[in-house]
Design a protein around this motif. Structure first.
Motif, short mmCIF file in Angstrom:
data_model
loop_
_atom_site.label_atom_id
_atom_site.label_comp_id
_atom_site.label_asym_id
_atom_site.label_seq_id
_atom_site.Cartn_x
_atom_site.Cartn_y
_atom_site.Cartn_z
N VAL A 1 45.83 29.53 44.79
CA VAL A 1 44.67 28.93 45.46
C VAL A 1 44.09 29.85 46.52
O VAL A 1 42.88 30.13 46.53
N VAL A 2 44.95 30.35 47.41
CA VAL A 2 44.45 31.20 48.49
C VAL A 2 44.10 32.59 47.99
O VAL A 2 43.05 33.15 48.32
N VAL A 3 44.96 33.15 47.16
CA VAL A 3 44.75 34.53 46.72
C VAL A 3 43.61 34.66 45.72
O VAL A 3 42.94 35.70 45.68
N THR A 4 43.34 33.62 44.93
CA THR A 4 42.31 33.74 43.89
C THR A 4 41.03 32.96 44.18
O THR A 4 39.94 33.43 43.85
N ILE A 5 41.12 31.77 44.80
CA ILE A 5 39.92 30.98 45.07
C ILE A 5 39.26 31.39 46.39
O ILE A 5 38.03 31.50 46.48
N LEU A 6 40.08 31.65 47.41
CA LEU A 6 39.53 32.00 48.72
C LEU A 6 38.62 33.23 48.69
O LEU A 6 37.58 33.24 49.37
N PRO A 7 38.95 34.31 47.93
CA PRO A 7 38.03 35.46 47.90
C PRO A 7 36.63 35.10 47.38
O PRO A 7 35.64 35.68 47.85
N ILE A 8 36.56 34.17 46.44
CA ILE A 8 35.25 33.76 45.92
C ILE A 8 34.46 33.06 47.02
O ILE A 8 33.26 33.32 47.21
N PHE A 9 35.13 32.17 47.76
CA PHE A 9 34.47 31.49 48.88
C PHE A 9 34.06 32.49 49.95
O PHE A 9 32.94 32.42 50.51
N PHE A 10 34.94 33.45 50.25
CA PHE A 10 34.60 34.45 51.27
C PHE A 10 33.39 35.28 50.85
O PHE A 10 32.54 35.61 51.68
N ASN A 11 33.30 35.64 49.58
CA ASN A 11 32.15 36.39 49.10
C ASN A 11 30.85 35.60 49.30
O ASN A 11 29.80 36.18 49.61
N THR A 12 30.93 34.27 49.14
CA THR A 12 29.76 33.43 49.38
C THR A 12 29.35 33.48 50.84
O THR A 12 28.17 33.63 51.17
#
Length: 453
Positions: free
Chosen positions: A27-38
């Motif tokens: 969740v943190v390692v794979t989903i969070l980067p997508i949110f951070f890019n947004t």
């Protein structure tokens, strides 16, 4: 669970922590980067979100790597290992709980994205420190819960449980929730996913806390701490003296770096290429579903061919993944790459851990030795993401220069196009690391292992 028959209560309780902390891994390692890019797309600074994320990951790993030997020393003292494990586990859990708030913060209004982005990076770094610190003590408990003969099987099954549990169920819940509520509720779904990760991690850590005890330890006495800290240098000399351990750690330093980099940067890379985030997450869900059967396959194969041979297979597969990633442009290719990763992700990590556990000369100091094992693993994780970030940034600058532009004069559209075109060069740079690690593992390590037979 029928496949857990034959394992002791302590072994199952230890393995359940992989079930617990794997929620952070996916969740943190794979989903969070997508949110951070947004969030990063609303920042005034035009630096690529993938580049910044690579640097943040490296910073987190650097902190853990520098502290690992000292943390390992303290974990070897009688009664300390579980207490320190609990502290780091709680740091990770509370950081994930903090991340649950960030999607509800305003990052669209001009000037707010930088603040929200900084909060995300700080909490991400803290969660990574908690995750890695707790794992150091979790790994060193391996010698306390099983025998050397069963170590490969127990270590690999731990990763398998992680895939079927923490890596799969929270991600599946997130995807189903997002499907039911729709894209308009994405920010709420993100908050729910980060909050669920915190709760999942905390609750499923209890079997280890309840049933696993520190068996191997160094007795506490007056002056023992100072003596142990001074002894770190002696441990370094000991590692140098055991050539097979030293060469293994150097090889591990490089090849596990490639593995960790692929894990940490995959969704950020796919997002940089403009791939659909839902499709990528579904592909990653497939990785988790396939993780257990492939972990079981690695167990069977290691019993027949040996752990060393199967780690070598994993290195070769990851080299192919890196080359394939360079040519990746479509979502279906991301799915193919995900399946390639699923075949070996758990196996190469689990068997590397058990291989090192067998090489430890003094089991009472397993925490100290695993501290150095953690150094090599975490310092390598500094190099990989930073190399990806640097390589993609340099490639982007070269492309801009070729158009007579730089980041100050290019438009947002031009920068986005150049960052997308440069991203594959960042991924391809990981192949250099696999070449070095694979070379040491295949051609240098066998010489020293054969000498000690």
């Amino acid at each position: 669970m029928k496949f857990l028959r034959g394992f002791t209560k302590k072994e199952v309780s230890w393995m359940m922590y992989d079930w617990a902390n794997s929620a952070h891994s996916v969740v943190v390692v794979t989903i969070l980067p997508i949110f951070f890019n947004t969030v990063a797309s609303y920042m005034q600074d035009a630096a690529s979100g993938m580049t910044v994320w690579g640097y943040a990951t490296s910073a987190a790993m650097a902190i853990v790597a520098l502290a690992a030997p000292v943390l390992g020393v303290f974990g070897d003292f009688e009664g300390f290992r579980k207490k320190l494990f609990t502290v780091f586990m709680l740091v990770g859990v509370l950081s994930c709980a903090g991340l649950a708030i960030t999607p509800q913060l305003d990052f669209v209004t001009p000037g707010t994205a930088e603040t929200v982005g900084l909060i995300i990076l700080v909490l991400y770094i803290l969660s990574t420190i908690g995750f890695a610190g707790a794992n150091l003590y979790y790994d060193s408990f391996l010698n306390d819960v099983t025998t050397e003969e069963r170590m490969d099987k127990v270590s690999t099954m731990g990763y398998g449980l992680g895939y079927i549990g923490g890596s799969t169920i929270p991600l599946l819940i997130f995807l189903l929730l997002n499907l039911i509520l729709g894209s308009d509720a994405m920010l709420f779904c993100l908050s729910f996913a980060f909050g669920l990760t915190a709760v999942w991690w905390f609750v499923f850590s209890f079997p280890l806390l309840k049933n696993v005890e520190q068996v191997s330890f160094v007795p506490r006495k007056k002056g023992a701490v100072a003596e142990a800290l001074k002894g770190i240098g002696g441990t370094v000399k000991e590692i140098f003296r055991y050539k097979q351990m030293f060469v293994f750690l150097i090889a591990y330093f490089f090849y596990i770096d490639g593995v960790n980099t692929i894990i940490h940067m995959s969704t950020s890379y796919g997002d940089a290429l403009g791939l659909d985030s839902t499709s990528m997450l579904l592909a990653l869900l497939l990785v988790q579903v396939l993780g257990l059967p492939f972990a079981l396959l690695y167990i069977k194969a290691s019993e027949k061919f040996g752990a060393r041979f199967m780690v070598g297979v994993g290195i070769c597969i990851y080299m192919c993944v890196t080359v394939f990633g360079f040519f990746l442009r479509e979502v279906w290719q991301f799915w193919v790459m995900a399946i390639m990763v699923a075949t070996s992700q758990g196996g190469i990590q689990a068997l590397s851990r058990s291989m090192f556990g067998k090489l430890i000369p003094d089991k009472n100091r397993s925490g100290e030795f695993f501290g150095f094992y953690d150094i090599f693993g975490k310092f390598s994780a500094i190099m990989g993401p930073a190399l990806v970030g640097l390589s993609s940034a340099l490639a982007a600058d070269v492309m801009l220069s070729g158009q007579g532009l730089d980041r100050a004069t290019a438009t947002a559209e031009q920068l986005a196009a150049v960052d997308t075109a440069a991203a594959p060069w960042g991924i391809l740079s990981v192949l250099l690391i696999f070449f070095v690690g694979g070379g040491l593992y295949f051609f240098v390590l066998p010489k020293y292992l054969n000498k000690n037979k």
